[in-house]
Enzyme design. Structure first.
Site, PDB file in Angstrom:
ATOM      1  CG  ASP A   1      -2.282   0.736   0.846  1.00 48.92           C
ATOM      2  OD1 ASP A   1      -3.316   0.075   0.619  1.00 48.92           O
ATOM      3  OD2 ASP A   1      -2.262   1.993   0.791  1.00 48.92           O
TER       4      ASP A   1
ATOM      5  CG  ASP B   1       2.502   6.108  -5.718  1.00 46.67           C
ATOM      6  OD1 ASP B   1       1.685   5.593  -6.517  1.00 46.67           O
ATOM      7  OD2 ASP B   1       2.506   7.323  -5.452  1.00 46.67           O
ATOM      8  CB  VAL B   2       0.113   1.231  -7.887  1.00 44.61           C
ATOM      9  CG1 VAL B   2      -0.145   0.233  -6.769  1.00 44.61           C
ATOM     10  CG2 VAL B   2      -0.971   2.305  -7.933  1.00 44.61           C
TER      11      VAL B   2
ATOM     12  CE1 TYR C   1     -12.825   4.363  -9.149  1.00 43.33           C
ATOM     13  CE2 TYR C   1     -15.063   3.902  -9.909  1.00 43.33           C
ATOM     14  CZ  TYR C   1     -13.964   3.566  -9.122  1.00 43.33           C
ATOM     15  OH  TYR C   1     -13.996   2.442  -8.330  1.00 43.33           O
TER      16      TYR C   1
ATOM     17  CE  LYS D   1     -11.568   1.328 -10.608  1.00 44.33           C
ATOM     18  NZ  LYS D   1     -10.593   0.427  -9.959  1.00 44.33           N
TER      19      LYS D   1
ATOM     20  CB  THR E   1     -14.278   0.207   0.920  1.00 41.24           C
ATOM     21  OG1 THR E   1     -14.486   0.967  -0.273  1.00 41.24           O
ATOM     22  CG2 THR E   1     -14.527  -1.273   0.641  1.00 41.24           C
TER      23      THR E   1
HETATM   24  N1  LIG Z   1     -15.887   0.078  -2.759  1.00 45.46           N
HETATM   25  C1  LIG Z   1     -16.575   0.043  -3.890  1.00 45.46           C
HETATM   26  O1  LIG Z   1     -17.809   0.256  -3.911  1.00 45.46           O
HETATM   27  C2  LIG Z   1     -15.864  -0.281  -5.173  1.00 45.46           C
HETATM   28  C3  LIG Z   1     -16.650  -0.544  -6.303  1.00 45.46           C
HETATM   29  C4  LIG Z   1     -16.027  -0.855  -7.495  1.00 45.46           C
HETATM   30  C5  LIG Z   1     -14.649  -0.894  -7.572  1.00 45.46           C
HETATM   31  N2  LIG Z   1     -13.899  -0.621  -6.461  1.00 45.46           N
HETATM   32  C6  LIG Z   1     -12.457  -0.687  -6.596  1.00 45.46           C
HETATM   33  O2  LIG Z   1     -11.945  -1.561  -5.622  1.00 45.46           O
HETATM   34  C7  LIG Z   1     -10.575  -1.255  -5.395  1.00 45.46           C
HETATM   35  C8  LIG Z   1     -10.326  -1.226  -3.901  1.00 45.46           C
HETATM   36  O3  LIG Z   1     -10.998  -0.090  -3.370  1.00 45.46           O
HETATM   37  P1  LIG Z   1     -11.718  -0.120  -1.948  1.00 45.46           P
HETATM   38  O4  LIG Z   1     -13.158  -0.090  -2.202  1.00 45.46           O
HETATM   39  O5  LIG Z   1     -11.132  -1.189  -1.124  1.00 45.46           O
HETATM   40  O6  LIG Z   1     -11.292   1.348  -1.432  1.00 45.46           O
HETATM   41  P2  LIG Z   1     -10.264   1.814  -0.295  1.00 45.46           P
HETATM   42  O7  LIG Z   1     -10.132   3.283  -0.447  1.00 45.46           O
HETATM   43  O8  LIG Z   1     -10.688   1.254   1.001  1.00 45.46           O
HETATM   44  O9  LIG Z   1      -8.899   1.071  -0.698  1.00 45.46           O
HETATM   45  C9  LIG Z   1      -8.029   1.556  -1.687  1.00 45.46           C
HETATM   46  C10 LIG Z   1      -6.610   1.308  -1.201  1.00 45.46           C
HETATM   47  O10 LIG Z   1      -5.702   1.716  -2.242  1.00 45.46           O
HETATM   48  C11 LIG Z   1      -4.626   2.407  -1.632  1.00 45.46           C
HETATM   49  N3  LIG Z   1      -3.985   3.294  -2.589  1.00 45.46           N
HETATM   50  C12 LIG Z   1      -4.483   4.438  -3.101  1.00 45.46           C
HETATM   51  N4  LIG Z   1      -3.590   5.014  -3.922  1.00 45.46           N
HETATM   52  C13 LIG Z   1      -2.507   4.188  -3.946  1.00 45.46           C
HETATM   53  C14 LIG Z   1      -1.262   4.233  -4.623  1.00 45.46           C
HETATM   54  N5  LIG Z   1      -0.942   5.261  -5.439  1.00 45.46           N
HETATM   55  N6  LIG Z   1      -0.381   3.234  -4.417  1.00 45.46           N
HETATM   56  C15 LIG Z   1      -0.677   2.209  -3.584  1.00 45.46           C
HETATM   57  N7  LIG Z   1      -1.844   2.111  -2.922  1.00 45.46           N
HETATM   58  C16 LIG Z   1      -2.750   3.096  -3.104  1.00 45.46           C
HETATM   59  C17 LIG Z   1      -5.281   3.164  -0.483  1.00 45.46           C
HETATM   60  O11 LIG Z   1      -4.327   3.607   0.478  1.00 45.46           O
HETATM   61  C18 LIG Z   1      -6.249   2.127   0.051  1.00 45.46           C
HETATM   62  O12 LIG Z   1      -5.632   1.293   1.006  1.00 45.46           O
HETATM   63  C19 LIG Z   1     -10.321   0.062  -6.106  1.00 45.46           C
HETATM   64  O13 LIG Z   1      -9.661  -0.180  -7.332  1.00 45.46           O
HETATM   65  C20 LIG Z   1     -11.710   0.598  -6.358  1.00 45.46           C
HETATM   66  O14 LIG Z   1     -11.745   1.467  -7.465  1.00 45.46           O
HETATM   67  C21 LIG Z   1     -14.486  -0.327  -5.275  1.00 45.46           C
END
Ligand SMILES: NC(=O)c1ccc[n+]([C@@H]2O[C@H](COP(=O)([O-])OP(=O)(O)OC[C@H]3O[C@@H](n4cnc5c(N)ncnc54)[C@H](O)[C@@H]3O)[C@@H](O)[C@H]2O)c1
Length: 272
Positions: A43, A80-81, A176, A180, A211
């Site tokens: 992370d 950082d990704v 976004y 995606k 989340t």
């Molecule tokens: N929660 C939803 O409803 C939902 C729906 C569809 C897709 N998603 C996708 O699911 C994935 C996970 O998201 P989530 O819901 O767990 O949200 P979240 O915000 O809880 O988790 C995202 C994580 O990514 C980390 N992160 C952000 N930028 C980063 C970077 N540059 N380098 C490394 N880490 C980084 C954050 O610190 C966090 O821990 C994401 O790709 C999100 O777009 C989520």
């Protein structure tokens, strides 16, 4: 212990998960650890100055690692990704520590918008495109050669977390949606490209999952809380991150061997 990669046993398999400090990524780390995987949990470990909401902290990553380490070998790694060299170093750490890599799961993601796209600050738009799309390509570039270094017959798994936003036109979230949709297209092409190598590429498209990113989406839409998204989903409730992680863990395992280039909805029917 042999690091055999024949798909016969899960105990020797090694995964790298980004976005691992909370939400879907954290749930995936826990699920894989429970199933006997060795996991490098990656992370950011800091804040993103371009975005108005909090990223996970290094302490949150450490807490996830502590929980998952009760089940097996799990280590935290800050990267950082958007930084290809940092992801390459993370892959090298997993290979050095556990002898190889079998699955790379791109779950890191951010969200921004809430106003017409032409009014979104460019720095926020860049953060969304660079983390949500470039970060996925970076992980593939860093991790797939490592998975191909496993001897044949191999069963490597590249997995990305796309979104229902990959196929729906969500107003005020244009970047976004673009990122995606890009992830979905990327995984389709990658699955084709990897052919019969034994490494596959698939994605999941979650619906509204409870989340911090969903809480930020609610704020961007001026809603009082994320629970308001529940009614849009035929299931009538928000998803738990563990429900998405369960599908990712299946896709990471040997039983998904017939799937590549697939973008699997895990969305309570949201995309119907
Ligand atoms: N929660 C939803 O409803 C939902 C729906 C569809 C897709 N998603 C996708 O699911 C994935 C996970 O998201 P989530 O819901 O767990 O949200 P979240 O915000 O809880 O988790 C995202 C994580 O990514 C980390 N992160 C952000 N930028 C980063 C970077 N540059 N380098 C490394 N880490 C980084 C954050 O610190 C966090 O821990 C994401 O790709 C999100 O777009 C989520």
């Amino acid at each position: 212990m042999p690091r055999g990669n024949t798909g016969g046993g899960m105990s020797a398999r090694v995964a790298l998960v980004t976005g691992a400090a909370r939400g879907i990524g954290a749930a995936t780390v826990l699920k894989l650890a429970e199933q006997g995987w060795s996991v490098l949990a990656v992370d950011l470990g800091g804040q993103d100055p371009a975005l108005p909401y909090a990223m996970a902290t290094a302490d949150e990553l450490a807490a996830v690692v502590d929980r998952a380490a009760a089940h097996g070998p799990v280590r935290g790694h800050l990267a950082d990704v958007r930084d290809l060299a940092a992801l390459t170093a993370a892959v090298a750490e997993a290979e050095q520590r556990w002898g190889g890599l079998d699955a790379a799961i791109a779950a890191a993601g951010v969200i921004a918008g809430g106003v017409p796209m032409w009014e979104v600050p460019v720095a926020q738009e860049d953060a969304v495109l660079d983390v949500d799309l470039r970060g996925v390509l970076n992980l593939a570039r860093a991790a797939i050669p490592a998975m191909l270094r496993r001897p044949e017959p191999r069963s490597g798994r590249f997995l990305a977390v796309a979104s229902a936003a990959a196929t729906r036109g969500l107003p005020m979230l244009a970047a976004y949606c673009a990122a995606k949709a890009g992830v979905a297209g990327f995984v389709r092409a990658l699955g084709s490209e990897l052919g019969g190598s034994g490494v596959t590429a698939n994605a999941v498209s979650p619906g509204s999952t409870d989340t911090p990113i969903l809480a930020e989406s609610a704020r961007l839409y001026g809603l009082p809380d994320a629970e308001r998204f529940a009614a849009q989903q035929p299931l009538g409730r928000l998803l738990d991150p563990a429900e998405v992680a369960a599908v990712l863990a299946f896709l990471a395992g040997p039983d998904s061997s017939a799937m590549t280039g697939a973008v699997v909805p895990v969305d309570g029917g949201l995309a119907l």
